[in-house]
Motif scaffolding. Sequence first.
Motif, PDB file in Angstrom:
ATOM      1  N   SER A  31      -1.813  -4.305  -3.591  1.00  0.00           N
ATOM      2  CA  SER A  31      -2.642  -4.077  -2.128  1.00  0.00           C
ATOM      3  C   SER A  31      -3.553  -2.956  -2.314  1.00  0.00           C
ATOM      4  O   SER A  31      -3.319  -2.525  -3.548  1.00  0.00           O
ATOM      5  CB  SER A  31      -1.753  -3.788  -1.084  1.00  0.00           C
ATOM      6  OG  SER A  31      -0.911  -5.107  -0.594  1.00  0.00           O
ATOM      7  N   ALA A  32      -4.323  -2.383  -1.525  1.00  0.00           N
ATOM      8  CA  ALA A  32      -5.142  -1.218  -1.421  1.00  0.00           C
ATOM      9  C   ALA A  32      -4.205  -0.138  -1.458  1.00  0.00           C
ATOM     10  O   ALA A  32      -2.985  -0.189  -0.776  1.00  0.00           O
ATOM     11  CB  ALA A  32      -6.054  -1.173  -0.405  1.00  0.00           C
ATOM     12  N   ARG A  33      -4.249   1.102  -2.134  1.00  0.00           N
ATOM     13  CA  ARG A  33      -3.411   2.253  -2.270  1.00  0.00           C
ATOM     14  C   ARG A  33      -3.319   2.911  -0.984  1.00  0.00           C
ATOM     15  O   ARG A  33      -4.516   3.371  -0.564  1.00  0.00           O
ATOM     16  CB  ARG A  33      -3.646   3.138  -3.435  1.00  0.00           C
ATOM     17  CG  ARG A  33      -3.272   2.165  -4.849  1.00  0.00           C
ATOM     18  CD  ARG A  33      -2.997   2.985  -6.051  1.00  0.00           C
ATOM     19  NE  ARG A  33      -4.424   4.066  -6.074  1.00  0.00           N
ATOM     20  CZ  ARG A  33      -4.222   5.522  -6.193  1.00  0.00           C
ATOM     21  NH1 ARG A  33      -2.904   5.677  -5.851  1.00  0.00           N
ATOM     22  NH2 ARG A  33      -5.148   6.099  -6.306  1.00  0.00           N
TER      23      ARG A  33
ATOM     24  N   GLY B 151     -10.657  -1.672  -1.774  1.00  0.00           N
ATOM     25  CA  GLY B 151      -9.309  -1.107  -1.796  1.00  0.00           C
ATOM     26  C   GLY B 151      -8.363  -1.701  -2.771  1.00  0.00           C
ATOM     27  O   GLY B 151      -7.933  -1.016  -3.680  1.00  0.00           O
ATOM     28  N   GLU B 152      -8.457  -2.937  -2.953  1.00  0.00           N
ATOM     29  CA  GLU B 152      -7.739  -3.630  -3.681  1.00  0.00           C
ATOM     30  C   GLU B 152      -8.282  -3.684  -5.185  1.00  0.00           C
ATOM     31  O   GLU B 152      -7.560  -3.394  -6.254  1.00  0.00           O
ATOM     32  CB  GLU B 152      -7.532  -5.415  -3.414  1.00  0.00           C
ATOM     33  CG  GLU B 152      -6.448  -5.550  -2.630  1.00  0.00           C
ATOM     34  CD  GLU B 152      -6.571  -4.860  -0.987  1.00  0.00           C
ATOM     35  OE1 GLU B 152      -5.626  -4.850  -0.354  1.00  0.00           O
ATOM     36  OE2 GLU B 152      -7.760  -4.554  -0.617  1.00  0.00           O
TER      37      GLU B 152
ATOM     38  N   ASN C 246      -3.754   4.315   2.228  1.00  0.00           N
ATOM     39  CA  ASN C 246      -4.435   4.101   3.483  1.00  0.00           C
ATOM     40  C   ASN C 246      -6.042   3.666   3.344  1.00  0.00           C
ATOM     41  O   ASN C 246      -6.637   3.633   4.023  1.00  0.00           O
ATOM     42  CB  ASN C 246      -4.408   4.901   4.684  1.00  0.00           C
ATOM     43  CG  ASN C 246      -2.880   5.350   5.205  1.00  0.00           C
ATOM     44  OD1 ASN C 246      -2.251   4.526   5.367  1.00  0.00           O
ATOM     45  ND2 ASN C 246      -2.864   6.501   5.253  1.00  0.00           N
TER      46      ASN C 246
ATOM     47  N   GLY D  71       0.728  -1.370   0.063  1.00  0.00           N
ATOM     48  CA  GLY D  71      -0.206   0.162  -0.109  1.00  0.00           C
ATOM     49  C   GLY D  71       0.850   1.216  -0.176  1.00  0.00           C
ATOM     50  O   GLY D  71       0.502   2.450  -0.764  1.00  0.00           O
ATOM     51  N   LYS D  72       1.829   1.421   0.811  1.00  0.00           N
ATOM     52  CA  LYS D  72       2.820   2.409   0.784  1.00  0.00           C
ATOM     53  C   LYS D  72       3.648   2.743  -0.478  1.00  0.00           C
ATOM     54  O   LYS D  72       3.692   3.949  -1.021  1.00  0.00           O
ATOM     55  CB  LYS D  72       3.863   2.324   1.913  1.00  0.00           C
ATOM     56  CG  LYS D  72       3.128   2.315   3.352  1.00  0.00           C
ATOM     57  CD  LYS D  72       4.408   2.331   4.463  1.00  0.00           C
ATOM     58  CE  LYS D  72       3.550   2.447   5.809  1.00  0.00           C
ATOM     59  NZ  LYS D  72       4.527   2.362   6.927  1.00  0.00           N
TER      60      LYS D  72
ATOM     61  N   SER E 299      -7.401  -0.310  -6.693  1.00  0.00           N
ATOM     62  CA  SER E 299      -5.902  -0.221  -6.757  1.00  0.00           C
ATOM     63  C   SER E 299      -5.608  -0.946  -8.358  1.00  0.00           C
ATOM     64  O   SER E 299      -4.525  -0.509  -9.081  1.00  0.00           O
ATOM     65  CB  SER E 299      -5.113  -0.815  -5.700  1.00  0.00           C
ATOM     66  OG  SER E 299      -3.839  -0.837  -5.863  1.00  0.00           O
TER      67      SER E 299
ATOM     68  N   THR F 283      -7.701   0.710   2.786  1.00  0.00           N
ATOM     69  CA  THR F 283      -8.401  -0.125   3.630  1.00  0.00           C
ATOM     70  C   THR F 283      -8.861   0.509   4.899  1.00  0.00           C
ATOM     71  O   THR F 283     -10.026   0.233   5.179  1.00  0.00           O
ATOM     72  CB  THR F 283      -7.221  -1.501   3.919  1.00  0.00           C
ATOM     73  OG1 THR F 283      -7.328  -1.814   2.581  1.00  0.00           O
ATOM     74  CG2 THR F 283      -8.246  -2.431   4.897  1.00  0.00           C
TER      75      THR F 283
END
Length: 803
Positions: A39-41, A113-114, A43, A8-9, A117, A45
């Motif tokens: 992952s979700a981008r 989130g994903e 924060n 994510g980060k 992304s 999630t």
Amino acid sequence: MKILKFGGKSLANGEGLQKVIQTIAQKYFNNEAITVVVSARGNATDELLILLKKAQANIEFKSDFEQFKTYQLEGLKANIFEEEFLILHKLFEGVSLLGDYSEKISDQVIAFGEILSAKYIAHFLNENSIKAQFTDTRQLIKTDDNFGDAQPLEGISKQNVITYFENNQDKINIVTGFIGSNLHNETTTLGRNGSNYTASLLANYLDAEEFQNYTNVDGIFTANPDLVADAKKIERLSFNEANELATFGTQILHAKTIIPLVEKNIPLRILNTFNTESNGTLITSEQTNEGIKSLSVLTNVSLINLEGRGLLGKTGVDARIFRVLAENDISVSIISQGSSERGIGLVVNSDKSAKALAGLKKEFETDFYTKDVHNISVNDTIAVISIIGQDLTNFHKSYNALIRNKITPILVNNTITGRNISLVIHQDEFKRALNVIHGEIFGVAKKVNIAIFGHGTVGGTLIEQILASAKNIETKKGIRLNIFAIANSKKVLLNKSGINHDWKIALENEVQNYSIDEVISYAKEHHLENLIAIDNTASKVFVSNYIPLAENGFDLISSNKVANTIDFESYKKLRNVLEQNQKEYLYETNVGAGLPLIDTIKLLHLSGENITKIKGVFSGTLSYLFNQFSSQDKKFSEVLQEAIDKGFTEPDPREDLNGNDVGRKLLILARELDLQNEFEEVQIQNLIPTNLRDGNASDFIQKLAELDEVYQNIKDKQEPNHVLRYIGELSGDLQQEKGNLEVKLISVPATSSLGSLRGSDSIFEIYTESYGEQPIVIQGAGAGASVTARGVFGDILRLTNKN
């Protein structure tokens, strides 16, 4: 094919997102076969969960949702998420109306989130002439119905993945991590570290060449670099070692991520999205050299304690405990069991501790009534430090380092393999404990944090000596001397990273008034380890701080003689506190400045040598005075004035001439032999005539000539070839409780060891039973700021070697 996974980060707007696109593009144009899992981008999630909770509580969420949408669309020319945003809005509205939501709804929400992304990355790549397509793992990874932590159904999932990728090889597949669906096509999530798990499953199913996990750090470190500044990157690990790290809390990995890779022997490389120069950490099936690999930390854990004398020897108790935990879906990470008084300690996730406590109390309700169980409690203020690769053969080094730093583990647990040790630590101590253990294990420079009280002639010289020598000592000895505090009677300068050469100006700018508690609190707040407090004052008041300093983890070093010459009761109390807290107190400069006198006497006494007498010239000032007066045809006042002009005396010379300083030094040596003398019992010949003892210093200096007749008469009455020396002498039966302590002016042959003294040197004769009439003689510079400071410096290095 290589599987690339971005966290994510890495995918956050700005530099991270740009680096991800660049990395994918580079591999694409190099004709590398890759699949990308995301992952979700940022924060996303957490933000979706916050929106969900706000909707549940009927709190206005629309403005936050608009901000969420704006962030997700940044950098895009058009809104490609209209459908997804509409579904999310409906879900939030529904939860708001019902005032509640299930795990099933939660999975459906956070899965976006994903989804957002992966669609974003695929769209962006296509806009930049890189063929990519969005791949929704809800169509591929089939799971059970355990919403929030679903388990993949391997057979059907594997076949779905193989079939899909056989038919979609012409583009880069941008795959949603973390999510799947059950057999009813309802969205599920794979739990903690789920995106990594998705990537490792794809690597397994597709027989990938390598799994490259892109994060925001350069790899796996010997400890979390955010907590331990000296942490080092680990170049290689085996799967077994990585699995242990994952089990015991390393955030980059999760145990379930490793298993699919082990099955197919697929290497895993941890890389940094933001640092393309780093080759990361490579994890393979190859066993690396044995030894400690890393320290990991578990926080957000709790310790459940069950105690009861009546359970000793009863069968089935453990089974009852673990049945309760299993029924409540509670996993135990550490178990510690006692036998003498029946007790079991269990470490569980903090969000499960209340449920565990309630379940166990209900299960053992009858046992409370019969008093077989007397306590079931939970401690939520703990953390667990695990030393991966540590066995018991040299664990004592880490344990002793903790004890020296006043950190006592609540419990210690060794794994069945004997290669990992976990320590349950109080939560407010775990950062300092982590740094202490890391410094002890990994051979990085041991950091010694120093607080210096008093920065006058000796203290200021010491500070400059430390600053000038620090780099050389770190290189040669592996010891990093860090002065974190400098204080006088009114001000204190604090800097956890270390004070530098501009300390005088910085201290001048500090606000007046501080207490010793502030220094102690500062050290605790910043988790400073290996603490030393140095007293370079001459203050009677400051000595009262020694006990609280020792009780709070400071070793002590002092050039101040007061603590060793206070009343014997207080002297013993300080020694008891030091012993109870396992702290050292060094004061070599109390007698003889930088000469190795006190250490020599300690060693002789400790070895059982019977010391029968100690005699010597204790004062460098009075050594100079009588050396010059005895050898030159000058008046006593002239020689004394020279000593004053050269700065050899105290501002008031009577502080040297009254003999009290020599008396204190003599008493210090007596107490090193376990004698219980008090200062009042030292017989001191005061060199100041009675009529000159009152008044101020300037008046006394004006009347120096009145000393001439007195001392000329003493000089003239000597035998031929004799000289005057002002000495301290300890004699009598030194095996008893008390000895005879005298400070006096004597005449000795010029050819004797005392008589041959020159300049401002000090000399000490130590008579022992073994050496007979031939004393051990220690002679050298016994005064001066530089010599004294160097002696204190020697105590610092002596102390760091002991530690």
